[in-house]
Design an enzyme around this catalytic site. Structure first.
Site, PDB file in Angstrom:
ATOM      1  N   PHE A 186       0.880  -1.140  -0.023  1.00  0.00           N
ATOM      2  CA  PHE A 186       0.138   0.139  -0.234  1.00  0.00           C
ATOM      3  C   PHE A 186       0.955   1.394  -0.023  1.00  0.00           C
ATOM      4  O   PHE A 186       0.371   2.122   0.086  1.00  0.00           O
ATOM      5  CB  PHE A 186      -0.956  -0.117   1.242  1.00  0.00           C
ATOM      6  N   TYR A 187       2.328   1.260  -0.377  1.00  0.00           N
ATOM      7  CA  TYR A 187       3.012   2.188  -0.122  1.00  0.00           C
ATOM      8  C   TYR A 187       2.957   3.046  -1.706  1.00  0.00           C
ATOM      9  O   TYR A 187       3.638   2.784  -2.572  1.00  0.00           O
ATOM     10  CB  TYR A 187       4.642   1.844  -0.039  1.00  0.00           C
ATOM     11  N   GLY A 188       1.714   3.563  -2.010  1.00  0.00           N
ATOM     12  CA  GLY A 188       1.440   4.273  -3.241  1.00  0.00           C
ATOM     13  C   GLY A 188       0.041   4.007  -3.642  1.00  0.00           C
ATOM     14  O   GLY A 188      -0.743   3.376  -2.873  1.00  0.00           O
TER      15      GLY A 188
END
Length: 356
Positions: free
Chosen positions: A55-57
Site C-alpha cells: 500500500f506504499y502508493g
C-alpha cells in the site's frame, strides 16, 4: 562501541536498512528512473534490508511496481537484498487490516505477481502491517506459513505488535513447523521510546527475534530541517499527528537540540546521531521494561534502523558509519528520560491498531 554484524534469515546483513515508503507513497513521487539510482546507492553502502509495502502508493504505482523496475534493471542484486514487504490491508491500497485467509492470499499473490518476471521471485519476509482488531493475526500466520512451506516467501514478520502478540505469534509459528517469527517491525527513535517501555524489546531479546526500527528520524523531526512548527510539515496526514502539534513541539525539540549539540561534538550531522542512537541499542545491555511493567537489565535484541531517503545525498548521509560511544549513548538516554516527548504517535483511530 563495536557491534557484531546483524543476522536476518540466517544471513549476515548490514547494520542499517532502507525504508522504501517515501519513494512512492507521497504527494508528488519522483519518476522511477530518478529513484532507482538512489536505491542502488543504498545497496552499495550496505543497506541490504529493504522495507516495502503493498500500500506504499497507489494500486498501480506502489513499492512492488518500483521493485519490479529495479530488479528488471539490476537482476544481479536480487540475491543481495533481503526484501521485507508489508501487506494484509484491504484491496486497492487501503491500509486497513484484514487477516482473512482470502485477503492474505490476495495480498501476497499481488506482490508475488509483480515480481514473477524478475530475478527476485521470492519475498524474503512478508508481514501484515497491522494486526486485524477483529480477527487477530492467527489466521494470517497460518496462511503465510503455507507460502513459506511452498518456498514463495522466506519467513513471517510481524509489525506494530504488543509483547503479548509477539510471544503468542512465536509459539504459533514454531508450532507450524517453522523456525519462528523472522522479524518484528516497530517505530523507534529518540522521539519514540515505546518499545523500551512496553516489553516489546524484552520479548524480542528473549526469543532472539531481530527488530526493524522504522522512522528513526521521527518522520523528519530529527532530520536536517527538523519540525519547529506544525506548518513546517507538508499538507497531509503527518500534520494531524499529536506529536507534531505546536503545543508540544517546543518540548519535543529539546531532544532534537541535544542531538544537534552532540553532532557538533562528534563531527557529524544530527540525523546521523539520531540513527546511530537507534543502531547503538542493538545488542546493548540496558535496563528496560518487561511485559508486566517491571524492569530488568538485559541484552537488547538485534535492532536495524531502516531510514528512508529519496536522494543519493540523503542516502549517503543516513548510511554513513557513525558509531556512538557508550558514554554518548548514556548522555542521550539521560536526556530522553529528562525530556520525554509528548503526544501519541498516531491519532485516536491510528492508535487502536498501533500495538496489536
Amino acid at each position: 562501541m563495536s557491534q557484531p554484524q546483524p543476522t536476518v534469515l540466517g544471513r549476515k546483513t548490514g547494520h542499517l536498512g532502507y525504508g522504501l515508503m517515501g519513494l512512492t507513497w507521497r504527494q508528488d513521487p519522483k519518476p522511477f528512473e530518478d529513484i532507482i539510482p538512489v536505491m542502488k546507492r543504498a545497496l552499495e553502502l550496505g543497506a541490504d534490508n529493504w522495507n516495502a509495502g503493498e500500500f506504499y502508493g497507489t494500486p498501480d504505482r506502489n513499492s512492488m511496481h518500483l521493485l519490479k523496475s529495479y530488479f528488471t534493471q539490476h537482476p544481479s542484486d536480487a540475491s543481495k537484498v533481503i526484501l521485507c514487504v508489508k501487506g494484509g490491508g484491504l484491496p486497492n491500497g487501503v491500509p486497513i487490516p484484514d487477516s482473512s485467509p482470502e485477503n492474505i492470499r490476495r495480498s501476497v499473490d499481488f506482490c508475488l505477481d509483480l515480481l514473477k518476471d524478475t530475478s527476485k521471485k521470492q519475498i524474503d519476509i512478508f508481514e501484515c502491517a497491522r494486526v486485524d482488531p477483529q480477527r487477530g493475526n492467527e489466521q494470517a500466520i497460518e496462511t503465510l506459513a503455507e507460502y513459506v512451506k511452498a518456498g514463495k516467501i522466506g519467513g513471517i514478520g510481524i509489525s506494530e505488535v504488543s509483547a503479548k502478540t509477539i510471544r503468542a505469534s512465536q509459539k504459533q509459528v514454531k508450532g507450524l513447523g517453522l523456525p519462528g517469527v523472522t522479524s518484528v517491525e516497530i517505530e523507534m527513535s529518540l522521539w519514540c521510546l515505546d518499545a523500551l517501555n512496553n516489553g516489546v524489546l524484552a520479548v524480542c531479546a528473549e526469543e532472539g527475534i531481530p527488530v526493524f526500527a522504522y522512522s528513526p528520524l521521527a518522520r523528519g523531526a530529527l532530520s536536517g530541517n527538523g519540525i519547529r512548527k506544525n506548518s513546517d510539515l507538508p499538507e497531509g496526514p503527518l500534520r494531524h499527528l499529536p506529536k507534531y502539534q505546536d503545543d508540544v513541539l517546543a518540548v519535543n525539540n529539546k531532544i532534537t537540540d541535544a542531538a544537534a549539540d552532540m553532532a557538533k561534538e562528534h563531527g557529524c550531522t544530527m540525523p546521523q546521531i539520531a540513527i546511530a542512537w537507534v543502531r547503538g541499542q542493538s545488542g546493548r545491555t540496558k535496563t528496560i521494561a518487561l511485559e508486566d511493567g517491571s524492569k530488568k537489565e538485559m541484552k537488547l535484541p538485534t535492532i536495524i534502523p531502516i531510514p528512508g531517503a529519496s536522494t543519493v545525498k540523503r542516502v549517503e548521509e543516513n548510511l554513513k558509519d557513525v558509531v556512538l560511544t557508550e558514554d554518548e549513548l548514556k548522555t542521550l538516554d539521560e536526556l530522553v528520560e529528562k525530556f520525554p516527548t509528548q503526544g501519541n504517535r498516531y491519532d485516536e483511530g491510528g492508535m487502536t491498531v498501533a500495538n496489536g
